[in-house]
Design a protein around this motif. Structure first.
Motif, PDB file in Angstrom:
ATOM      1  N   UNK A   1       0.795  -1.219   0.000  1.00  0.00           N
ATOM      2  CA  UNK A   1       0.000   0.000   0.000  1.00  0.00           C
ATOM      3  C   UNK A   1       0.825   1.264   0.000  1.00  0.00           C
ATOM      4  N   UNK A   2       1.940   1.242  -0.737  1.00  0.00           N
ATOM      5  CA  UNK A   2       2.791   2.429  -0.804  1.00  0.00           C
ATOM      6  C   UNK A   2       2.787   2.984  -2.219  1.00  0.00           C
ATOM      7  N   UNK A   3       3.062   4.277  -2.338  1.00  0.00           N
ATOM      8  CA  UNK A   3       3.086   4.930  -3.649  1.00  0.00           C
ATOM      9  C   UNK A   3       4.455   5.505  -3.973  1.00  0.00           C
ATOM     10  N   UNK A   4       5.428   5.294  -3.084  1.00  0.00           N
ATOM     11  CA  UNK A   4       6.778   5.784  -3.341  1.00  0.00           C
ATOM     12  C   UNK A   4       7.784   4.747  -2.872  1.00  0.00           C
ATOM     13  N   UNK A   5       8.766   4.474  -3.701  1.00  0.00           N
ATOM     14  CA  UNK A   5       9.776   3.490  -3.353  1.00  0.00           C
ATOM     15  C   UNK A   5       9.263   2.065  -3.464  1.00  0.00           C
ATOM     16  N   UNK A   6      10.197   1.120  -3.422  1.00  0.00           N
ATOM     17  CA  UNK A   6       9.858  -0.308  -3.437  1.00  0.00           C
ATOM     18  C   UNK A   6       9.906  -0.804  -2.004  1.00  0.00           C
ATOM     19  N   UNK A   7       8.797  -1.330  -1.458  1.00  0.00           N
ATOM     20  CA  UNK A   7       8.785  -1.763  -0.054  1.00  0.00           C
ATOM     21  C   UNK A   7       9.656  -2.988   0.180  1.00  0.00           C
ATOM     22  N   UNK A   8       9.899  -3.252   1.451  1.00  0.00           N
ATOM     23  CA  UNK A   8      10.786  -4.355   1.844  1.00  0.00           C
ATOM     24  C   UNK A   8      10.330  -5.685   1.270  1.00  0.00           C
ATOM     25  N   UNK A   9       9.035  -5.898   1.160  1.00  0.00           N
ATOM     26  CA  UNK A   9       8.526  -7.176   0.666  1.00  0.00           C
ATOM     27  C   UNK A   9       8.959  -7.435  -0.774  1.00  0.00           C
ATOM     28  N   UNK A  10       9.338  -6.395  -1.509  1.00  0.00           N
ATOM     29  CA  UNK A  10       9.800  -6.568  -2.878  1.00  0.00           C
ATOM     30  C   UNK A  10      11.298  -6.791  -2.987  1.00  0.00           C
ATOM     31  N   UNK A  11      12.028  -6.634  -1.869  1.00  0.00           N
ATOM     32  CA  UNK A  11      13.479  -6.758  -1.907  1.00  0.00           C
ATOM     33  C   UNK A  11      13.972  -8.145  -2.337  1.00  0.00           C
ATOM     34  N   UNK A  12      13.388  -9.248  -1.821  1.00  0.00           N
ATOM     35  CA  UNK A  12      13.854 -10.565  -2.282  1.00  0.00           C
ATOM     36  C   UNK A  12      13.755 -10.742  -3.793  1.00  0.00           C
ATOM     37  N   UNK A  13      12.699 -10.221  -4.414  1.00  0.00           N
ATOM     38  CA  UNK A  13      12.562 -10.339  -5.865  1.00  0.00           C
ATOM     39  C   UNK A  13      13.678  -9.579  -6.579  1.00  0.00           C
ATOM     40  N   UNK A  14      14.058  -8.410  -6.022  1.00  0.00           N
ATOM     41  CA  UNK A  14      15.126  -7.614  -6.621  1.00  0.00           C
ATOM     42  C   UNK A  14      16.479  -8.308  -6.481  1.00  0.00           C
ATOM     43  N   UNK A  15      16.780  -8.788  -5.288  1.00  0.00           N
ATOM     44  CA  UNK A  15      18.056  -9.472  -5.061  1.00  0.00           C
ATOM     45  C   UNK A  15      18.116 -10.762  -5.873  1.00  0.00           C
ATOM     46  N   UNK A  16      16.979 -11.439  -5.983  1.00  0.00           N
ATOM     47  CA  UNK A  16      16.931 -12.681  -6.767  1.00  0.00           C
ATOM     48  C   UNK A  16      17.311 -12.421  -8.218  1.00  0.00           C
TER      49      UNK A  16
END
Length: 287
Positions: free
Chosen positions: A252-267
């Protein structure tokens, strides 16, 4: 950064899924019926094996909170266009790869919202964001199923144009995949540095175990070498761009990528480091 989350990420994923649709024809879906046993193996591995391994990895590496929920989000995402390219490079069954990607992408419209909802509540507890499973499913339709359908429509109405555009669209999809990963890491640089030491090995383990697991299951069930390679890659290569794109919707955020998306980025980074030698090994295996 607001534009990145609300416009650029969803639009980029839609372009990637459109490129998948442009390469699809009705025959790709008929293969599901014609090769039902092979598809059943691939689908079960993707829908059951990956989440199971992800859960075990979370427990073994002691991950928790939004990071753990993010690993499950990644594991629940289907394979993307990248898996089709990697399957081709490995000498796999490309037609099977494309068909599996399309089929699981459609199924994931139901499975991802439901199972992500459970994962977020399970791992984040009282700090879990309040999001609508229905809204998440609708978002998946708009950024995955609809672009694929439009791409298929373009191929049906203008096959010559689709044939000319497909190579360029695949290159564009690959470039957007890399840009989304880099943007997600850049917007969470401090979290990336803080968590890479623990998340990197965990995600590498997830990637390696699922690729080997898919390969061994396919081999044990008598699939051809080309089919084994494709099942292995489809199971091991996840659509991290989808995980990154869904993360702001979930949080539910409109700025930045939240922590829950970090594993997908690192992956997205780890996957290339672990999958590259694995693919080179697959290429050397007899067809």
């Amino acid at each position: 950064m607001d534009i990145l989350v609300t416009v650029v990420l969803p639009l980029s994923l839609a372009v990637i899924m459109f490129s998948l649709g442009v390469g699809l024809v009705p025959a790709d879906f008929r293969r599901v019926a014609e090769r039902g046993w092979v598809f059943a193996i691939g689908a079960l591995c993707q829908l059951a094996l990956i989440p199971l391994v992800a859960y075990l990895v979370i427990m073994i590496f002691g991950l928790s909170g939004a990071i753990a929920a993010g690993v499950m989000l990644l594991a629940l995402c289907p394979g993307g266009v990248t898996s089709n390219v990697v399957s081709r490079l490995a000498g796999g069954d490309v037609a099977l790869s494309v068909s599996l990607t399309a089929l699981i992408s459609l199924i994931s419209i139901v499975t991802v919202p439901l199972l992500v909802g459970w994962s977020v509540r399970h791992f984040m507890g009282e700090s879990a964001p309040d999001f609508s499973v229905t809204s998440l499913a609708l978002a998946m339709v708009l950024i995955t199923a609809l672009p694929v359908a439009i791409g298929m429509g373009v191929r049906a109405l203008a096959p010559d144009f689709a044939n000319r555009a497909e190579p360029g669209l695949l290159k564009l999809a690959s470039a957007l995949f890399v840009l989304i990963i880099l943007a997600a890491i850049a917007s969470n640089w401090d979290l990336f540095v803080e968590n890479f030491a623990s998340l990197g090995p965990a995600l590498a383990t997830l990637n390696i175990v699922t690729m080997l697991g898919g390969l061994m299951i396919a081999a044990a069930l008598g699939l051809t070498r080309a089919e084994q390679k494709t099942i292995s890659i489809e199971v091991g290569i996840q659509n991290g761009t989808l995980g990154i794109t869904l993360a702001p919707i979930i949080a539910g955020v409109a700025s930045g990528i939240p922590t829950i998306g970090l594993p997908s980025a690192i992956y997205g980074v780890v996957m290339y480091l672990t999958a590259t030698p694995f693919v080179l090994w697959l290429r050397r295996r007899a067809s």
